[in-house]
Design a protein around this motif. Structure first.
Motif, PDB file in Angstrom:
ATOM      1  N   GLY A 116       3.566  10.922  -6.784  1.00  0.00           N
ATOM      2  CA  GLY A 116       4.951  11.228  -7.649  1.00  0.00           C
ATOM      3  C   GLY A 116       5.965  11.629  -6.981  1.00  0.00           C
ATOM      4  O   GLY A 116       6.808  12.380  -7.366  1.00  0.00           O
ATOM      5  N   LEU A 117       6.345  10.766  -5.732  1.00  0.00           N
ATOM      6  CA  LEU A 117       7.691  11.145  -4.914  1.00  0.00           C
ATOM      7  C   LEU A 117       8.722  10.024  -5.125  1.00  0.00           C
ATOM      8  O   LEU A 117       8.498   8.852  -5.484  1.00  0.00           O
ATOM      9  N   ASP A 118       9.840  10.457  -5.137  1.00  0.00           N
ATOM     10  CA  ASP A 118      10.916   9.420  -5.175  1.00  0.00           C
ATOM     11  C   ASP A 118      10.977   9.057  -3.978  1.00  0.00           C
ATOM     12  O   ASP A 118      11.665   7.795  -3.752  1.00  0.00           O
ATOM     13  N   ASP A 119      11.091   9.660  -3.019  1.00  0.00           N
ATOM     14  CA  ASP A 119      11.070   9.149  -1.380  1.00  0.00           C
ATOM     15  C   ASP A 119       9.634   9.405  -0.768  1.00  0.00           C
ATOM     16  O   ASP A 119       9.146  10.657  -0.695  1.00  0.00           O
ATOM     17  N   LEU A 120       9.474   8.635   0.179  1.00  0.00           N
ATOM     18  CA  LEU A 120       8.077   8.732   0.872  1.00  0.00           C
ATOM     19  C   LEU A 120       8.573   9.002   2.455  1.00  0.00           C
ATOM     20  O   LEU A 120       8.980   7.961   2.940  1.00  0.00           O
ATOM     21  N   HIS A 121       8.090  10.277   3.010  1.00  0.00           N
ATOM     22  CA  HIS A 121       8.653  10.416   4.190  1.00  0.00           C
ATOM     23  C   HIS A 121       7.380  10.389   5.053  1.00  0.00           C
ATOM     24  O   HIS A 121       6.258  10.017   4.645  1.00  0.00           O
TER      25      HIS A 121
ATOM     26  N   ALA B 261      10.393  -0.358   4.805  1.00  0.00           N
ATOM     27  CA  ALA B 261      10.533  -1.191   3.601  1.00  0.00           C
ATOM     28  C   ALA B 261      10.382  -0.032   2.370  1.00  0.00           C
ATOM     29  O   ALA B 261      10.791  -0.209   1.223  1.00  0.00           O
ATOM     30  N   GLU B 262       9.348   0.761   2.557  1.00  0.00           N
ATOM     31  CA  GLU B 262       8.969   1.915   1.470  1.00  0.00           C
ATOM     32  C   GLU B 262       9.305   3.429   1.757  1.00  0.00           C
ATOM     33  O   GLU B 262       8.627   4.060   1.227  1.00  0.00           O
ATOM     34  N   THR B 263       9.381   3.602   3.315  1.00  0.00           N
ATOM     35  CA  THR B 263       9.512   4.995   3.653  1.00  0.00           C
ATOM     36  C   THR B 263      10.902   5.291   4.200  1.00  0.00           C
ATOM     37  O   THR B 263      11.572   4.813   4.943  1.00  0.00           O
ATOM     38  N   VAL B 264      11.181   6.650   4.106  1.00  0.00           N
ATOM     39  CA  VAL B 264      12.107   7.160   4.765  1.00  0.00           C
ATOM     40  C   VAL B 264      11.619   7.420   6.288  1.00  0.00           C
ATOM     41  O   VAL B 264      10.526   8.063   6.432  1.00  0.00           O
ATOM     42  N   VAL B 265      12.282   6.790   7.137  1.00  0.00           N
ATOM     43  CA  VAL B 265      12.021   6.853   8.606  1.00  0.00           C
ATOM     44  C   VAL B 265      12.577   8.063   9.151  1.00  0.00           C
ATOM     45  O   VAL B 265      13.783   7.727   9.478  1.00  0.00           O
TER      46      VAL B 265
ATOM     47  N   TYR C 268       0.964  -1.288   0.075  1.00  0.00           N
ATOM     48  CA  TYR C 268      -0.131  -0.115  -0.044  1.00  0.00           C
ATOM     49  C   TYR C 268       0.948   1.111  -0.037  1.00  0.00           C
ATOM     50  O   TYR C 268       0.526   2.059  -0.634  1.00  0.00           O
ATOM     51  N   LEU C 269       1.961   1.286   0.948  1.00  0.00           N
ATOM     52  CA  LEU C 269       2.729   2.465   0.864  1.00  0.00           C
ATOM     53  C   LEU C 269       3.464   2.728  -0.690  1.00  0.00           C
ATOM     54  O   LEU C 269       3.780   3.753  -0.946  1.00  0.00           O
ATOM     55  N   ARG C 270       3.689   1.569  -1.251  1.00  0.00           N
ATOM     56  CA  ARG C 270       4.474   1.664  -2.640  1.00  0.00           C
ATOM     57  C   ARG C 270       3.346   2.444  -3.632  1.00  0.00           C
ATOM     58  O   ARG C 270       3.738   3.240  -4.427  1.00  0.00           O
ATOM     59  N   VAL C 271       1.987   2.187  -3.446  1.00  0.00           N
ATOM     60  CA  VAL C 271       0.968   2.613  -4.211  1.00  0.00           C
ATOM     61  C   VAL C 271       1.063   4.032  -4.044  1.00  0.00           C
ATOM     62  O   VAL C 271       0.815   5.019  -4.564  1.00  0.00           O
ATOM     63  N   ARG C 272       0.922   4.583  -2.591  1.00  0.00           N
ATOM     64  CA  ARG C 272       1.031   5.970  -1.980  1.00  0.00           C
ATOM     65  C   ARG C 272       2.172   6.642  -2.629  1.00  0.00           C
ATOM     66  O   ARG C 272       1.927   7.691  -3.114  1.00  0.00           O
ATOM     67  N   LYS C 273       3.339   6.060  -2.583  1.00  0.00           N
ATOM     68  CA  LYS C 273       4.567   7.027  -2.988  1.00  0.00           C
ATOM     69  C   LYS C 273       4.313   7.045  -4.503  1.00  0.00           C
ATOM     70  O   LYS C 273       4.529   8.258  -4.978  1.00  0.00           O
ATOM     71  N   ARG C 274       3.780   6.181  -5.201  1.00  0.00           N
ATOM     72  CA  ARG C 274       3.574   6.447  -6.884  1.00  0.00           C
ATOM     73  C   ARG C 274       2.340   7.425  -7.065  1.00  0.00           C
ATOM     74  O   ARG C 274       2.861   8.261  -7.899  1.00  0.00           O
TER      75      ARG C 274
ATOM     76  N   LEU D 159       2.373  10.565   5.087  1.00  0.00           N
ATOM     77  CA  LEU D 159       1.630   9.402   5.130  1.00  0.00           C
ATOM     78  C   LEU D 159       0.019   9.686   5.369  1.00  0.00           C
ATOM     79  O   LEU D 159      -0.669   8.946   5.408  1.00  0.00           O
ATOM     80  N   TYR D 160      -0.196  10.906   5.275  1.00  0.00           N
ATOM     81  CA  TYR D 160      -1.676  11.164   5.839  1.00  0.00           C
ATOM     82  C   TYR D 160      -2.351  12.185   4.787  1.00  0.00           C
ATOM     83  O   TYR D 160      -3.526  12.563   4.912  1.00  0.00           O
ATOM     84  N   VAL D 161      -1.680  12.659   3.723  1.00  0.00           N
ATOM     85  CA  VAL D 161      -2.295  13.521   2.829  1.00  0.00           C
ATOM     86  C   VAL D 161      -2.987  12.490   1.769  1.00  0.00           C
ATOM     87  O   VAL D 161      -2.650  11.476   1.525  1.00  0.00           O
ATOM     88  N   PRO D 162      -4.339  13.193   1.661  1.00  0.00           N
ATOM     89  CA  PRO D 162      -5.218  12.419   0.671  1.00  0.00           C
ATOM     90  C   PRO D 162      -4.583  12.118  -0.656  1.00  0.00           C
ATOM     91  O   PRO D 162      -4.138  13.221  -1.295  1.00  0.00           O
ATOM     92  N   LEU D 163      -4.739  10.834  -1.311  1.00  0.00           N
ATOM     93  CA  LEU D 163      -4.176  10.486  -2.528  1.00  0.00           C
ATOM     94  C   LEU D 163      -5.034  10.995  -3.679  1.00  0.00           C
ATOM     95  O   LEU D 163      -4.719  10.776  -4.853  1.00  0.00           O
ATOM     96  N   VAL D 164      -6.093  11.259  -3.328  1.00  0.00           N
ATOM     97  CA  VAL D 164      -7.056  11.864  -4.502  1.00  0.00           C
ATOM     98  C   VAL D 164      -7.611  13.293  -3.998  1.00  0.00           C
ATOM     99  O   VAL D 164      -8.828  13.716  -3.553  1.00  0.00           O
TER     100      VAL D 164
END
Length: 601
Positions: free
Chosen positions: A295-300, A498-502, A286-292, A304-309
């Motif tokens: 449109g981010l190279d790195d998900l911070h 695994a998918e996020t910059v902590v 799910y986090l990979r979908v969020r990052k894509r 994690l809370y911004v609506p995707l739509v």
């Protein structure tokens, strides 16, 4: 700079009606004095409970009468304080109430030790002597079951007197973070200077402007980092209090001391952690979908809370939220909806954030009062879901108080989140059924995914943190700021890394979670959402039979052990199955959401 409206500036209809409890503080004072002056009457039963069934029944009735009055005194003082935590007269009111609670606990401390001294034969004879004692049969069975963890009357009295001191860390934390903390300001999307507050923080993290999200994130945690030594000391003291309580009663651990009185098997906790950990790859997907989608190279962590739509994001005024929630819960029947709507119109709810108001949201009240809800309503979807959530709690209390005698009116923490999350699930089903708009449907599915991420996954991560901190403290390790930060950072790496910059700042997040001061409470959000997922599915698919089982559950209070109540409603939480079913539902939603997102590209 945008500032909060003062409480006096908020329309009365948006403020809870505490005057329905006490018209004046002089009336509160009368009840306070009445409880204090009645304590010797309860203590007069000391040493006499083994005389007859009539004496035991009379003592339990006297205790209930005092508890009823004290509960009302306590919730009024608590809610007055939470209206404005900087108001010193209300702080004093609350402190006095907590002191009286402690005195009542000490006065009643002989009751349980004297009951456990009764033989099974003598207690059975008491039921024959005094038919009215039947009211307390299940309560007495629970006491007898905990015989090995009950101490002498003298020790129990001392323990009762420590209650006010033991609640000190929680009170200190609340005052520090709610009344004293100032997080500073940031520039919003329009480059206007705005204050970062507890209530506004998540709304800033939902901003489509990444600079706003990052600034809010760093600004908030800079304050927590500044006070990390103090906060670590306060939390460590709270954990030590938990361990003390467990040891003095002969439990093997503080976790066992939390679960065993509710007859909840330890496996429920371990099954939750193990099942969620096995399913972390689904969260990562799910986090990979969020990052894509962002449109981010790195998900911070602040992404994690911004609506995707974004195009479906809209403001939801409070009145619209009320109307939507009422319609969304129609599946629970005309009576349920009517009684809920009446409650809302009777000023159950304190709606808007004001200076000094306690952060977050909760449902409160006592057996003798209407339910009350504290909100810090924000005009968004999350605010509407919080309203539905807290109304679930309040309706649970409403039905329990209406259908159970006082001894069984306080439902246990284990089932406390089920009704609230069931409300959320039914609201989502309603909203999805009302629209064919693909953007809005994606928005709602995203919101459902976020509920599972923040409730099932995140609260389980919190539960793992609590388990680890208590385990280490029980082994003699000091809970220093560095250790707490390290434990929390490593958990975030496991759950999100695994998918996020902590980000480094997230290591301080443990210090802003007030639920950690109610040891081993948060896992019940995770078990609650699992049970709620099963129950809401039954309600939607079966209709009336499932609704009837569910309403019976709401009416049952603590008249049975919590796992038995859920079995009665149709869910067996003593097995991993409900948690896995909820995670399977999450996986299905990820599939749907990913497919929809690819179609919109």
């Amino acid at each position: 700079m945008q500032s909060l409206s003062k409480r006096a500036e908020i329309d009365e209809k948006y403020r809870w009606n505490l005057e329905s409890i006490y018209a004046t503080e002089a009336d509160w004072e009368k009840d306070f004095i009445a409880v204090a002056e009645s304590l010797p009457g309860l203590e007069a039963f000391k040493g006499k409970l083994g005389e007859s069934g009539k004496v035991l029944f009379s003592c339990l009735q006297r205790q209930d009468k005092l508890m009823l009055q004290m509960e009302q005194v306590g919730v009024y003082a608590h809610m007055r304080r939470d209206e404005d935590t900087t108001n010193t007269p209300y702080q004093a009111l609350y402190d006095r109430a907590m002191g009286l609670w402690s005195q009542l606990g000490a006065a009643a401390s002989f009751i349980t030790p004297e009951i456990v001294e009764l033989s099974d034969e003598k207690l059975a004879d008491f039921f024959k002597q005094e038919p009215q004692l039947e009211l307390y049969r299940f309560a007495l069975e629970q006491i007898m079951k905990m015989k090995q963890h009950t101490r002498s009357a003298e020790v129990e009295e001392v323990l009762a007197q420590t209650w006010e001191v033991m609640s000190g860390p929680s009170n200190i934390y609340d005052m520090l973070t709610d009344a004293d903390f100032k997080f500073g300001t940031i520039l919003n999307e329009k480059d206007e200077e705005v204050e970062v507050t507890h209530g506004r923080y998540i709304s800033y993290l939902e901003s489509q402007n990444r600079r706003v999200r990052q600034d809010a994130f760093k600004t908030l945690y800079a304050t927590y980092a500044k006070y990390s030594n103090t906060l670590a000391s306060v939390y460590a003291t709270s954990v030590k209090a938990d361990i003390f309580g467990a040891k003095v009663r002969g439990y093997k651990s503080s976790l066992e001391s939390s679960l065993k009185p509710l007859n909840v098997p330890l496996e429920v906790y371990s099954n939750l952690l193990e099942t969620v950990n096995k399913n972390l790859p689904t969260l990562h997907r799910y986090l990979r979908v969020r990052k894509r989608m962002l449109g981010l190279d790195d998900l911070h962590m602040y992404d994690l809370y911004v609506p995707l739509v974004a195009q479906a994001d809209r403001k939801i005024p409070y009145e619209e939220a009320v109307e939507t929630v009422v319609k969304g819960l129609n599946r629970l029947g005309e009576t349920y909806v009517r009684e809920m709507a009446t409650g809302i119109n009777s000023r159950w709810i304190d709606v808007y954030e004001t200076p000094g108001k306690s952060s977050g949201a909760y449902s409160s009240g006592s057996y003798t009062t209407q339910p009350f809800i504290l909100l810090n309503y924000q005009n968004n979807l999350d605010g509407m879901y919080t309203l539905a959530h807290e109304l679930g709690h309040s309706m649970h209390s409403f039905y329990t108080n209406k259908n159970q005698p006082f001894p069984y009116a306080n439902y246990s923490l284990f089932v406390a989140e089920v009704a609230s999350i069931t409300n959320e699930a039914l609201l989502t089903d309603h909203l999805l059924g009302q629209t064919t708009d693909s953007a809005l449907r994606m928005y709602l599915i995203n919101a459902e995914l976020e509920k599972f991420r923040t409730t099932l996954f995140r609260q389980t991560m919190f539960a793992e943190f609590e388990y680890e901190t208590h385990r280490r403290a029980e082994e003699g390790e000091a809970l220093t700021p560095d250790l707490l930060n390290s434990i929390y950072k490593e958990l975030n790496v496991k759950y999100y890394g695994a998918e996020t910059v902590v980000d480094e700042e997230i290591a301080y997040e443990w210090s802003r979670i007030p639920h950690f001061y109610r040891a081993f409470y948060v896992y019940q959000y995770s078990t609650g959402i699992s049970a709620a997922a099963a129950l809401s599915k039954q309600i939607i698919e079966e209709g009336d039979p499932a609704v009837e089982r569910y309403l019976q559950f709401l009416k049952s209070g603590s008249s049975k052990y919590p796992t038995d109540l859920l079995k009665m409603a149709g869910v067996d939480m003593t097995t991993p199955r409900p948690v896995q079913q909820a995670l399977d539902h999450f996986a299905d939603m990820v599939d749907k959401f990913e497919q929809m997102s690819l179609q919109t590209v």
